[in-house]
Design an enzyme around this catalytic site. Structure first.
Site, mmCIF file in Angstrom:
data_model
loop_
_atom_site.group_PDB
_atom_site.id
_atom_site.type_symbol
_atom_site.label_atom_id
_atom_site.label_comp_id
_atom_site.label_asym_id
_atom_site.label_seq_id
_atom_site.Cartn_x
_atom_site.Cartn_y
_atom_site.Cartn_z
ATOM 1 N N HIS A 4 43.985 38.895 32.761
ATOM 2 C CA HIS A 4 43.379 37.560 32.793
ATOM 3 C C HIS A 4 43.985 36.703 31.683
ATOM 4 C CE1 HIS A 4 40.516 40.218 34.826
ATOM 5 N NE2 HIS A 4 40.183 39.152 35.537
ATOM 6 N N ASP A 44 44.779 36.557 36.411
ATOM 7 C CA ASP A 44 43.738 35.863 37.168
ATOM 8 C C ASP A 44 42.973 34.834 36.329
ATOM 9 O OD1 ASP A 44 44.401 37.744 39.061
ATOM 10 O OD2 ASP A 44 42.343 38.397 39.422
HETATM 11 NI NI NI Z 1 38.714 36.505 38.613
#
Ligand code: NI
Length: 249
Positions: A204, A60
């Site tokens: 991430h 993400d």
């Molecule tokens: Ni996010």
């Protein structure tokens, strides 16, 4: 993560069109049947997750400064993952999405401004999803079918807009909390500890500590007999608006 509330088929009220924000050039307004579904990237061989132990790595908040490094690692390992991208970052890092798409990765929407969608008006939710969706379509030639609501924050209003925009809501069931603990060994250990059939793992790619964890994660997955797949390969055809957290049988 709470199971998905089944979304009612009653549509939302009419939603005001987004204000005339600067639009991405060349984008088409209507979504036609010519839009290909995600997950059928060129050269991707079909994986049958009913027969194999599949799990999906998801990344993400990018694309970021380390995303190209990650793509190199994934390409070498011939592994496909899913990226949930933030619109302005995709537009700033021109070419990264196209590269990821060409490598067979799946690209989903992580919205324009990474806000809690549950706190926004219906029209603002729509705009937050739609503009990033259009950016992805422009940059990859493929209309995304997946949304990851920032913070996993969703409710029936978010679901209604997701349904309108024909994106399923993808949460996760394994969270190494890599954004907080910027420690490659810790992240590696937590991700591997979370491996199970049907897992959707949240990471991430904006954190170098996370990107550095990936080679060992891939090795461990292979050693344990897992096949790493995109979210759409894992879940098959997804229902717009519906919330998915994993693919446990
Ligand atoms: Ni996010």
């Amino acid at each position: 993560m709470a199971p998905s509330p089944e979304v009612s088929d009653a549509g939302p009220g009419p939603v005001a069109p987004a204000e005339a924000v600067e639009s991405d050039a060349g984008e088409v307004e209507a979504v036609g049947p010519e839009d290909r579904a995600a997950g059928d990237g060129a050269g991707a061989e079909k994986v049958d997750c009913r027969k194999r132990k599949c799990l999906a790595l998801t990344f993400d908040d990018g694309p970021g400064p380390y995303t190209r490094d990650l793509l190199r690692v994934l390409r070498k390992a011939e592994v496909r993952v899913t990226f949930f991208v933030v619109g302005p970052r995709a537009r700033t890092r021109e070419g990264v999405l196209a590269l990821a798409h060409a490598d067979g990765h799946q690209i989903g929407v992580h919205t324009e401004n990474h806000l809690e969608l549950t706190k926004l008006s219906d029209s603002r939710i729509h705009r937050e999803i739609d503009r990033t969706l259009r950016t992805i379509r422009t940059q990859t030639g493929e209309r995304p079918v997946l949304l990851r609501p920032p913070y996993g924050a969703t409710n029936p209003r978010v679901a209604a807009q997701a349904r309108r925009l024909k994106v399923a809501q993808i949460l996760w069931d394994v969270d190494p909390v890599d954004w907080r603990d910027r420690d490659t060994a810790v992240v590696t250990r937590r991700v591997i500890a979370g491996f199970h059939r049907g897992a959707i793992i949240l990471m991430h790619d904006i954190h170098p500590t996370t990107v550095a964890a990936v080679p060992r994660v891939l090795k461990a997955a292979e050693a344990k007999g897992y096949t790493l797949v995109t979210v759409s390969e894992l879940l098959g055809t997804t229902k717009p608006g519906k919330v998915y957290t994993d693919a446990r049988p």
